[in-house]
Enzyme design. Structure first.
Site, mmCIF file in Angstrom:
data_model
loop_
_atom_site.group_PDB
_atom_site.id
_atom_site.type_symbol
_atom_site.label_atom_id
_atom_site.label_comp_id
_atom_site.label_asym_id
_atom_site.label_seq_id
_atom_site.Cartn_x
_atom_site.Cartn_y
_atom_site.Cartn_z
ATOM 1 N N GLU A 1 0.825 -1.209 0.000
ATOM 2 C CA GLU A 1 0.000 0.000 0.000
ATOM 3 C C GLU A 1 0.860 1.261 0.000
ATOM 4 O OE1 GLU A 1 -2.978 -0.276 -0.738
ATOM 5 O OE2 GLU A 1 -3.235 -2.401 -0.321
ATOM 6 N N THR B 1 29.067 -3.206 3.754
ATOM 7 C CA THR B 1 27.875 -3.797 4.361
ATOM 8 C C THR B 1 27.861 -5.292 4.132
ATOM 9 O OG1 THR B 1 26.662 -1.755 3.866
ATOM 10 C CG2 THR B 1 25.356 -3.687 4.496
ATOM 11 N N GLY C 1 27.352 -21.654 2.060
ATOM 12 C CA GLY C 1 27.016 -22.386 3.274
ATOM 13 C C GLY C 1 27.792 -23.683 3.379
#
Length: 550
Positions: free
Chosen positions: A198, A286, A421
């Site tokens: 929205e 980051t 991983g």
């Protein structure tokens, strides 16, 4: 809804009301009994403009923006967009004029404390993308106002307008007391997805197609999507599931289909074309994923185990760290790309505890108990399909990811480094100097352009090269275990590479295609001038049997 009456009064343009109908957010099981797995879409439909998918035209990026941009923009004087939470017990101003047909006053109530917290977090996701700054105000009169109502089925918002009427850019959601999904927050909760969607409307983003509901025409991608990429794989503004464009995105903590957690690839593209990109957002170094310092919990995969998001980053040397995931991962660092990343499937106790929490929130049963056998069967089917899709996309088999195409990197964003991983991963870099680490498992690494540093980690790893360049480094090559793949050297990943001849440590003799290893360098002279055209530094010994070549 009030649209026609407002048009007659001269208050609304033809598209001022953003949502004449919004889909309800009831959780959808992936189907422990009747499994539905999406068909692979050849990685990213954006790469195939002019072709078609599922009978829909694949658009270029300009066409995509034209579909998502409503043509309206919030003015944002002095670069500030204000928002507030209406605390009144009733609506004010034009909303209360019966001549204009507003119905939001029916069951009107202010946001709860939790709703406000979630709305602020949703605003931050948009604030990170654009140059403008969002500022909270008290009372009425802000650019964007939030409130509950009994009026919408899920939620609706008004587009921004040029005349300054106070209803423009306001958001109304169905009171959680009558639609519990608007209180379903957290990672993948539909209440959060609704707020982000929205807010997109309040800033001038539209649905990608004309979704005006026709009772004679069932709501579906086939009936209403106007172009191929109209799905929630690409945009949170779409009604159509990501599976329509080939993605498999599952919240394995509940065994429901996932819900988008941030603005997505095409939302970022479109909103930044309207307002400009924020040059300060995470402009330093980051890390996203594990060990995250991104400043937003949605990018912390130790907490958000099944991400469904897109990453925008303004600068610095950045890392996608998936080191805590125990399932296979497919990583692609190219801007505009999709990756398939996520944690291993949750066990039955965790799944049923999360389902019980949703049942409690709903005040009834929306999900029954799962069984471990059912979860295992569903996971095996999805992971097999995902592995097949990833093999089709990358040429690398056996990457049994739990997700398929659930994380994207925004156009114009550069993420330099990636960490895999503990299972078998395929990790692709991009055009800059990448540091790629496979960690555990039998990984496949390809840095593409740039002077890349490749570390396989434990397992039997494959280092792929198809770009003819100098300056890459393999830090941990294990002769007899690892492989260097040159079968596509000098061509595309699906094309046959240069015809090479192994000459050991001997010097180049002027014959084209000679391949040698000497002094810690694997080198190839492709044109026969006795000078290495391809040169990669290798820590360790490389024998002929360690290299795959034509």
């Amino acid at each position: 809804m009030p649209t026609n009456t407002l048009k007659a009064a001269g208050l609304l343009s033809a598209n001022a009301h953003a949502d004449a109908f919004e889909l309800l957010g009831t959780p959808v099981e992936i189907g422990l009994a009747s499994l539905t797995v999406a068909t692979p879409s050849a990685f990213n439909l954006d790469d195939y403009p002019g072709y078609s998918w599922a009978g829909k035209p694949i658009l270029g990026l300009d066409g995509v923006k034209a579909h998502i941009d409503s043509g309206t923009t919030l003015k944002a004087p002095n670069g500030v967009i204000t928002y507030s939470f209406t605390d009144n017990s009733h609506l004010t101003g034009v909303y209360n004029n019966p001549n204009f047909g507003f119905t939001a006053g029916y069951g009107f109530s202010p946001f709860s404390a939790q709703q406000r917290t979630e709305a602020r977090a949703s605003i931050q996701l948009w604030d990170d993308l654009v140059k403008q700054t969002f500022v909270e105000k008290n009372g009425t009169g802000a650019d964007i106002q939030f409130a509950n109502s009994w009026d919408p089925a899920q939620a609706y918002a008004y587009y921004p307008g040029q005349q300054g009427y106070k209803f423009q850019s306001d958001v109304f959601v169905a009171d959680p007391s009558i639609n519990w999904t608007n209180a379903w927050f957290g990672f993948g909760g539909y209440g959060k997805t609704t707020l982000v969607h929205e807010l997109g409307h309040t800033l001038g983003l539209s649905h990608p197609g004309n979704y005006n509901y026709d009772p004679a025409l069932p709501l579906s991608y086939g009936n209403y999507a106007e172009y191929a990429q109209d799905s929630t794989q690409y945009t949170i503004m779409s009604y159509w599931d990501a599976s329509e464009t080939g993605a498999n995105i599952i919240d394995w903590s509940t065994v429901f289909y996932g819900n988008a957690q941030t603005p997505l690839l095409h939302d970022i593209l479109t909103i930044q074309s309207k307002y400009g990109a924020d040059p300060t957002t995470r402009a330093g170094n980051t890390t996203y994923g594990f060990n995250s310092n991104a400043g937003n919990v949605v990018y912390d995969f130790s907490k958000n185990a099944y991400p469904y998001l897109s990453i925008y980053d303004a600068g610095g040397v950045d890392t996608l760290d998936l080191s805590g995931f125990t399932a296979s991962q497919q990583i692609d660092l190219h801007a505009g790309s999709f990756s398939s990343v996520g944690q291993a499937v949750a066990d039955v106790a965790t799944v049923n505890a999360n389902r019980a929490a949703l049942n409690a929130l709903a005040g009834g049963t929306v999900a029954g108990n799962a069984t471990q056998t059912g979860i295992n069967n569903a996971a095996n089917s999805f992971m097999t399909a995902n592995a097949d899709a990833i093999a089709f996309d990358t040429g690398v088999s056996g990457v049994r990811a739990t997700e398929y195409m659930n994380l994207s990197i925004a156009y114009g964003t550069t993420i330099e480094n990636a960490i895999g991983g503990s299972a078998r991963d395929v990790i692709w870099g991009n055009q800059v100097a990448n540091v790629l680490k496979g960690m555990g498992g039998d990984d496949v690494l390809n840095g593409f352009e740039g002077k890349d540093t490749l570390t396989g980690g434990s397992g039997a790893d494959v280092f792929q090269f198809h770009i003819v360049e100098k300056g890459d480094t393999i830090t941990d090559f294990a002769s007899g275990t690892d492989k260097i793949d040159l079968t596509h050297l000098g061509t595309t990943l699906d094309g046959a590479g240069a015809d090479l001849t192994w000459i050991g440590a001997a010097a180049f003799s002027g014959a084209a295609g000679q391949l040698r290893f000497a002094g810690g360098h694997l080198m190839a002279d492709l044109n026969g001038d006795s000078v290495a055209d391809f040169d990669v530094t290798v820590t360790g010994t490389v024998l002929q049997s360690d290299v795959l070549f034509i």
